[in-house]
Design a protein around this motif. Sequence first.
Motif, PDB file in Angstrom:
ATOM      1  N   SER A 117       1.079  -1.045   0.313  1.00 42.55           N
ATOM      2  CA  SER A 117       0.531   0.265  -0.060  1.00 42.55           C
ATOM      3  C   SER A 117       1.088   1.095   0.138  1.00 42.55           C
ATOM      4  O   SER A 117       2.446   1.293   0.737  1.00 42.55           O
ATOM      5  CB  SER A 117      -0.823  -0.168   1.114  1.00 42.55           C
ATOM      6  N   PRO A 118       0.791   2.774  -0.632  1.00 42.70           N
ATOM      7  CA  PRO A 118       1.492   3.867  -0.866  1.00 42.70           C
ATOM      8  C   PRO A 118       1.777   3.985   0.686  1.00 42.70           C
ATOM      9  O   PRO A 118       3.127   4.364   1.043  1.00 42.70           O
ATOM     10  CB  PRO A 118       0.314   5.090  -1.344  1.00 42.70           C
ATOM     11  N   ASP A 119       0.974   4.061   2.073  1.00 37.22           N
ATOM     12  CA  ASP A 119       1.672   4.458   3.470  1.00 37.22           C
ATOM     13  C   ASP A 119       2.659   3.262   3.785  1.00 37.22           C
ATOM     14  O   ASP A 119       3.795   3.585   4.386  1.00 37.22           O
ATOM     15  CB  ASP A 119       0.181   4.535   3.961  1.00 37.22           C
TER      16      ASP A 119
ATOM     17  N   THR B 223       8.684   8.071 -11.299  1.00 37.13           N
ATOM     18  CA  THR B 223       8.573   6.700 -11.995  1.00 37.13           C
ATOM     19  C   THR B 223       7.538   6.325 -12.976  1.00 37.13           C
ATOM     20  O   THR B 223       6.821   6.891 -13.886  1.00 37.13           O
ATOM     21  CB  THR B 223       7.556   7.080 -10.041  1.00 37.13           C
ATOM     22  N   SER B 224       7.245   5.137 -12.468  1.00 36.21           N
ATOM     23  CA  SER B 224       6.392   4.335 -13.426  1.00 36.21           C
ATOM     24  C   SER B 224       5.822   3.383 -13.235  1.00 36.21           C
ATOM     25  O   SER B 224       5.854   2.955 -12.293  1.00 36.21           O
ATOM     26  CB  SER B 224       7.450   3.696 -15.188  1.00 36.21           C
ATOM     27  N   GLY B 225       4.741   3.221 -14.055  1.00 32.83           N
ATOM     28  CA  GLY B 225       3.814   1.955 -13.740  1.00 32.83           C
ATOM     29  C   GLY B 225       3.196   2.026 -12.070  1.00 32.83           C
ATOM     30  O   GLY B 225       3.462   3.120 -11.637  1.00 32.83           O
ATOM     31  N   GLY B 226       2.367   1.164 -11.610  1.00 36.53           N
ATOM     32  CA  GLY B 226       1.769   1.840 -10.247  1.00 36.53           C
ATOM     33  C   GLY B 226       0.555   2.017 -10.316  1.00 36.53           C
ATOM     34  O   GLY B 226      -0.244   2.018 -11.573  1.00 36.53           O
ATOM     35  N   GLN B 227      -0.285   1.983  -8.881  1.00 39.83           N
ATOM     36  CA  GLN B 227      -1.509   2.349  -9.619  1.00 39.83           C
ATOM     37  C   GLN B 227      -1.888   3.605  -8.780  1.00 39.83           C
ATOM     38  O   GLN B 227      -0.530   4.173  -8.220  1.00 39.83           O
ATOM     39  CB  GLN B 227      -2.406   1.171  -7.937  1.00 39.83           C
TER      40      GLN B 227
ATOM     41  N   ARG C 177       1.661   6.394  -7.646  1.00 39.64           N
ATOM     42  CA  ARG C 177       1.863   6.915  -7.897  1.00 39.64           C
ATOM     43  C   ARG C 177       1.418   8.466  -7.746  1.00 39.64           C
ATOM     44  O   ARG C 177       2.802   9.627  -7.229  1.00 39.64           O
ATOM     45  CB  ARG C 177       1.381   6.981  -8.955  1.00 39.64           C
ATOM     46  N   GLN C 178       0.833   8.906  -6.780  1.00 39.88           N
ATOM     47  CA  GLN C 178       0.588  10.564  -5.772  1.00 39.88           C
ATOM     48  C   GLN C 178       1.554   9.943  -4.263  1.00 39.88           C
ATOM     49  O   GLN C 178       1.680  11.170  -4.602  1.00 39.88           O
ATOM     50  CB  GLN C 178      -0.978  10.336  -5.479  1.00 39.88           C
TER      51      GLN C 178
ATOM     52  N   PRO D 171       7.881  12.165  -9.618  1.00 40.28           N
ATOM     53  CA  PRO D 171       6.582  13.201 -10.733  1.00 40.28           C
ATOM     54  C   PRO D 171       6.412  11.709 -12.100  1.00 40.28           C
ATOM     55  O   PRO D 171       7.222  10.847 -12.427  1.00 40.28           O
ATOM     56  CB  PRO D 171       6.840  14.020 -11.607  1.00 40.28           C
ATOM     57  N   PRO D 172       5.119  11.134 -11.673  1.00 40.91           N
ATOM     58  CA  PRO D 172       4.885  10.267 -12.967  1.00 40.91           C
ATOM     59  C   PRO D 172       5.852  10.442 -14.131  1.00 40.91           C
ATOM     60  O   PRO D 172       5.365  11.677 -14.791  1.00 40.91           O
ATOM     61  CB  PRO D 172       3.495   9.687 -13.327  1.00 40.91           C
TER      62      PRO D 172
END
Length: 247
Positions: free
Chosen positions: A61-63, A84-88, A92-93, A101-102
């Motif tokens: 999870s992001p956290d 970054t690349s990919g991911g939910q 990404r946020q 940044p994506p």
Amino acid sequence: MSQTLPETFRLRAGNFNLLVLRLLDPRPEAVLPALGDQFRRAPGFLRFAPIVIGLGDLEASPDEVDFRGLIEGLHALEIVPIGTSGGQPAMRQAAQAAGLPPLRAVGGRDAEEAPGPVPAAPVPEPAAAPLPPPVEPGRPTLLVTEPVRSGQRIYAAGADLIVTATVNPGAEVIADGHVHVYGALRGRAIAGARDMPEARVFALNFDPELIAIAGFYAVREQLGDTASGRPTQVWLEGEELRFGPLG
């Protein structure tokens, strides 16, 4: 009377090949020591290199991801994360909030992940090594007849590279195509630099510090008896480097 100011800059779109660090573990304390160990085996290979953080393989999870700690740790290793690349979307946020940044490829899609450099274990020499692929018609060749000195880097952009002398320790020879060393290869050799997996490295005296094809590399400690000074060719099968005799 109006005065035309001198032009101070221009903006143009660019298209670059970047290494992607595909995260499999969300913990910087697990990723960074292993990454540092790999890069210490190949000093200078990725020093100050821009790198993309791949999120597509991360099951967390992001956290759970300490992006700020990861960024600080990469900077300490003299690696420069740029995005970054990919991911939910939520992942990404979270990365963007930490300053990553994506990245998007040409056409607006998420940047496609390309495998980053991974250690490729040497394999036993096959009984009969495959023949080298035919030279692509029209591809130029850069010819170097002098020894390549320590600290020197030679890059054959869009071409094969032929060195008829020694590549000394601490030297680096790079080609977008094949690398041929008709002498001792004791430094670093990188073939297929612009994602050409069919590229090969050929050396009459094979004893390199590092060998790489299309982003997959192995350092001296991983080569074992392969780096024995014998005539050798190296090619890529899938994500593994293969080694075989010349002739």
